[in-house]
Structure formats: structure tokens, C-alpha cells
Design a protein around this motif. Structure first.
Motif, PDB file in Angstrom:
ATOM      1  N   ASP A   1     139.040  99.341 -24.205  1.00 56.95           N
ATOM      2  CA  ASP A   1     140.301  98.610 -24.190  1.00 56.95           C
ATOM      3  C   ASP A   1     141.516  99.292 -24.799  1.00 56.95           C
ATOM      4  OD1 ASP A   1     139.265  96.242 -22.918  1.00 56.95           O
ATOM      5  OD2 ASP A   1     138.190  95.857 -24.776  1.00 56.95           O
ATOM      6  N   TYR A   2     141.332 100.280 -25.650  1.00 60.86           N
ATOM      7  CA  TYR A   2     142.507 100.870 -26.300  1.00 60.86           C
ATOM      8  C   TYR A   2     142.363 102.377 -26.443  1.00 60.86           C
ATOM      9  CZ  TYR A   2     139.440 100.629 -30.370  1.00 60.86           C
ATOM     10  OH  TYR A   2     138.366 100.757 -31.217  1.00 60.86           O
ATOM     11  N   ASN A   3     143.501 103.039 -26.535  1.00 62.29           N
ATOM     12  CA  ASN A   3     143.525 104.483 -26.735  1.00 62.29           C
ATOM     13  C   ASN A   3     143.129 104.806 -28.165  1.00 62.29           C
ATOM     14  OD1 ASN A   3     144.529 104.893 -24.133  1.00 62.29           O
ATOM     15  ND2 ASN A   3     146.641 104.793 -24.831  1.00 62.29           N
ATOM     16  N   GLY A   4     142.383 105.869 -28.319  1.00 64.62           N
ATOM     17  CA  GLY A   4     142.015 106.387 -29.629  1.00 64.62           C
ATOM     18  C   GLY A   4     142.273 107.877 -29.600  1.00 64.62           C
ATOM     19  N   VAL A   5     141.308 108.653 -30.050  1.00 63.97           N
ATOM     20  CA  VAL A   5     141.405 110.108 -29.913  1.00 63.97           C
ATOM     21  C   VAL A   5     141.431 110.445 -28.424  1.00 63.97           C
ATOM     22  CG1 VAL A   5     140.207 112.290 -30.350  1.00 63.97           C
ATOM     23  CG2 VAL A   5     140.264 110.518 -32.116  1.00 63.97           C
ATOM     24  N   GLY A   6     140.664 109.678 -27.641  1.00 63.70           N
ATOM     25  CA  GLY A   6     140.674 109.804 -26.186  1.00 63.70           C
ATOM     26  C   GLY A   6     141.285 108.560 -25.565  1.00 63.70           C
ATOM     27  N   PRO A   7     141.624 108.628 -24.277  1.00 64.49           N
ATOM     28  CA  PRO A   7     142.261 107.472 -23.626  1.00 64.49           C
ATOM     29  C   PRO A   7     141.288 106.318 -23.400  1.00 64.49           C
ATOM     30  CG  PRO A   7     141.803 109.177 -22.020  1.00 64.49           C
ATOM     31  CD  PRO A   7     141.471 109.761 -23.365  1.00 64.49           C
ATOM     32  N   ALA A   8     141.837 105.125 -23.263  1.00 58.17           N
ATOM     33  CA  ALA A   8     141.055 103.924 -22.951  1.00 58.17           C
ATOM     34  C   ALA A   8     140.391 104.082 -21.584  1.00 58.17           C
ATOM     35  CB  ALA A   8     141.955 102.696 -22.946  1.00 58.17           C
ATOM     36  N   HIS A   9     139.217 103.503 -21.445  1.00 55.53           N
ATOM     37  CA  HIS A   9     138.484 103.594 -20.183  1.00 55.53           C
ATOM     38  C   HIS A   9     138.659 102.383 -19.279  1.00 55.53           C
ATOM     39  CE1 HIS A   9     135.762 106.819 -22.058  1.00 55.53           C
ATOM     40  NE2 HIS A   9     136.610 107.374 -21.238  1.00 55.53           N
ATOM     41  N   LYS A  10     139.334 101.339 -19.753  1.00 54.70           N
ATOM     42  CA  LYS A  10     139.544 100.153 -18.906  1.00 54.70           C
ATOM     43  C   LYS A  10     140.239 100.570 -17.605  1.00 54.70           C
ATOM     44  CE  LYS A  10     140.728  95.391 -19.207  1.00 54.70           C
ATOM     45  NZ  LYS A  10     139.777  94.713 -20.029  1.00 54.70           N
ATOM     46  N   GLY A  11     139.653 100.208 -16.483  1.00 54.34           N
ATOM     47  CA  GLY A  11     140.241 100.541 -15.184  1.00 54.34           C
ATOM     48  C   GLY A  11     140.130 102.001 -14.804  1.00 54.34           C
TER      49      GLY A  11
END
Length: 126
Positions: free
Chosen positions: A45-55
């Protein structure tokens, strides 16, 4: 006399079918792998060190808002699909030279399981 050949043929067919099923992804195992292998950097659901995977499926690589992608990923033109994710998880640097993910998933079954989990947890945006 034909009956033993029928049994042998059916046994062979079942072995072939079951070997294909073993290669299919297991989303439950994929979820466990995601928690242990991916969540240090990613979230659904949210960006962290890497991008969010939702969608993630059918999304253009490098297009998540508010995430700082490498220029290589932004310019790649890749659209995430099962095939592209398989290649990415096998060797991100080979797929997109200059990207910044320093992690590979060596096991083909683990990659299939992770992809199956992502298909359930992070399907294509509608």
C-alpha cells in the motif's frame, strides 16, 4: 491386453499434469515469502525504500507517484506482467541495467509464489 497400456498412459498424463501444477504459484507461500524477502523495502500500500506494489500488474515501470525511481527504470518502457516480474525477480540488473534494486530471487518456484501472491494482493488497477 490394451488395459495395461491405458493405465500406463493415464499414469503418465497424471504425472505431467501434476508437474505443471507444481510449477504454478502458491499465493499463500508467496505471502510468507513477501513478508520475509520483500517487506524490508516494499509494501503493498505505500512507498518505502522500494515503491508500493498496489496495482503493479499492467502498470508502467517507474510510474508510482511520490517514488524516486532510477532513470533506467523510468526510461525502460516496461509494463509489469507475470513474464516481466519473473524476469525482474530473476535478475533486475539484467532486465533493466542501472536500476537500484539489489536483490534477486534465485528459486523459480519462489518467484512463481511471489507473483501469485502479488496477483491476489496487488491486482491491476481498475
Amino acid at each position: 491386453m490394451k488395459y495395461p497400456y491405458y493405465i500406463a498412459g493415464m499414469t503418465g498424463a497424471m504425472l505431467i499434469a501434476s508437474s505443471g501444477a507444481a510449477a504454478a504459484g502458491d499465493a499463500i507461500h508467496g505471502q510468507a515469502l513477501y513478508k520475509t524477502m520483500c517487506m524490508a523495502c516494499h509494501s503493498i500500500d505505500y512507498n518505502g525504500v522500494g515503491p508500493a506494489h498496489k496495482g503493479v500488474f499492467d502498470r508502467k515501470a517507474g510510474s508510482v507517484a511520490d517514488y524516486s525511481y532510477s532513470p533506467a527504470v523510468k526510461a525502460s518502457g516496461i509494463v509489469w506482467s507475470e513474464k516481466m516480474l519473473e524476469q525482474w525477480l530473476t535478475n533486475p540488473e539484467k532486465l533493466i541495467p542501472g536500476q537500484k534494486m539489489g536483490y534477486m530471487v534465485p528459486s523459480a518456484q519462489d518467484r512463481a509464489d511471489l507473483i501469485a501472491y502479488l496477483q491476489q494482493a496487488a491486482p491491476a488497477a481498475k
